[in-house]
Design an enzyme around this catalytic site. Structure first.
Site, short mmCIF file in Angstrom:
data_model
loop_
_atom_site.label_atom_id
_atom_site.label_comp_id
_atom_site.label_asym_id
_atom_site.label_seq_id
_atom_site.Cartn_x
_atom_site.Cartn_y
_atom_site.Cartn_z
N GLY A 46 0.76 -1.25 -0.02
CA GLY A 46 -0.08 0.12 -0.06
C GLY A 46 0.79 1.28 0.09
O GLY A 46 1.97 1.26 0.43
N GLN A 51 2.93 9.96 0.85
CA GLN A 51 4.32 9.31 0.76
C GLN A 51 5.01 9.57 -0.56
O GLN A 51 6.44 9.28 -0.62
CB GLN A 51 4.23 7.89 1.04
N CYS A 93 6.25 0.13 7.01
CA CYS A 93 5.92 1.06 6.45
C CYS A 93 7.04 1.43 5.21
O CYS A 93 8.05 1.40 5.68
CB CYS A 93 5.51 2.30 7.03
N LEU A 94 6.55 1.74 4.00
CA LEU A 94 7.59 1.99 2.95
C LEU A 94 8.43 3.56 3.56
O LEU A 94 9.47 3.46 2.96
CB LEU A 94 7.16 2.23 1.55
N HIS A 137 -3.94 1.26 7.80
CA HIS A 137 -2.50 1.89 8.04
C HIS A 137 -2.51 3.25 6.86
O HIS A 137 -2.02 4.15 7.15
CB HIS A 137 -1.50 0.95 7.37
N GLU A 138 -3.06 2.85 5.68
CA GLU A 138 -3.00 3.98 4.64
C GLU A 138 -3.97 5.08 5.02
O GLU A 138 -3.66 6.11 4.71
CB GLU A 138 -3.50 3.22 3.18
N HIS A 141 -2.60 7.58 7.17
CA HIS A 141 -1.76 8.68 6.52
C HIS A 141 -2.13 9.86 6.10
O HIS A 141 -1.46 10.85 5.99
CB HIS A 141 -0.78 7.87 5.65
#
Ligand code: ZN
Length: 207
Positions: A46, A51, A93-94, A137-138, A141
């Site tokens: 995701g 991001q 997380c990226l 999670h997304e 953000h």
């Protein structure tokens, strides 16, 4: 289509709130495609617009097998409409390369959002599966919330962050989830998808 640079933890933009998208324009579609490419290039499940430096309420998800994937879902202006059953899970997380720690999430969630054509749809994540967790999670953000704000053991997280040269947990952002924690402990304190690091990089390095 292009691969964009991912913003890393420590950059203040990750704490900012993203804005509603007023029209699903060509520009938004191109951004969505770039985000999908960027997510795949980084073997994530995701990625939120912030991001890649765009403060827009949009994220992409693909929880299919990394070796046979192409089932991306784009959520524009998502809203969480239902959640229940707190669970613990290991998450990354990226924007936090190679950092994984246990966090609190809900096992079941329902979101509504607009798709790439501006049409509303409903998406459900169930049983604490990857989709349920990735959606939460997304979505976080978009409001400047990060997975470490849900952390179950702040000191363990700080250690892992320091190992990767990232700033520590920001205590002022820690969420009060004591009620969730009570339920998790009452249910046996099990952690979902506690996998080894290699697997995590494939499966969970998101987000
Ligand atoms: Zn993330």
């Amino acid at each position: 289509m292009s691969i964009r640079k991912i913003v890393k933890y420590g950059d203040p933009i990750l704490r900012q709130k993203s804005k509603e998208i007023s029209k699903v324009s060509k520009k938004i579609k191109i951004l969505a495609e770039d985000m999908i490419d960027t997510m795949y290039a980084n073997r994530g499940v995701g990625l939120a617009a912030v991001q890649v430096g765009e403060l827009l309420r949009m994220f992409v998800i693909d929880v299919s097998d990394p070796n046979e994937r192409y089932n991306p879902i784009v959520l524009i202006n998502p809203k969480l409409i239902k959640k229940d059953t707190p669970v613990a899970c290991s998450e990354g997380c990226l924007s936090f390369p190679e950092v994984f720690t246990d966090v609190r999430r809900y096992a079941n969630v329902t979101f509504k959002a607009l798709d790439m054509h501006g049409k509303p749809f409903i998406i459900e994540g169930k049983d604490g599966e990857l989709l349920a967790r990735a959606l939460q999670h997304e979505y976080d953000h978009l409001d400047g919330i990060m997975f470490i704000d849900h952390v179950r053991n702040r000191f363990d997280a700080d250690e892992k962050l320091a190992e990767k040269g990232l700033p520590p947990v920001q205590p002022e952002y820690l969420l009060d989830e004591s009620e969730m924690e009570d339920v998790i402990i009452a249910n046996g304190n099990k952690v979902i998808d506690k996998v080894d690091e290699n697997e995590e990089n494939v499966e969970e390095e998101e987000k």
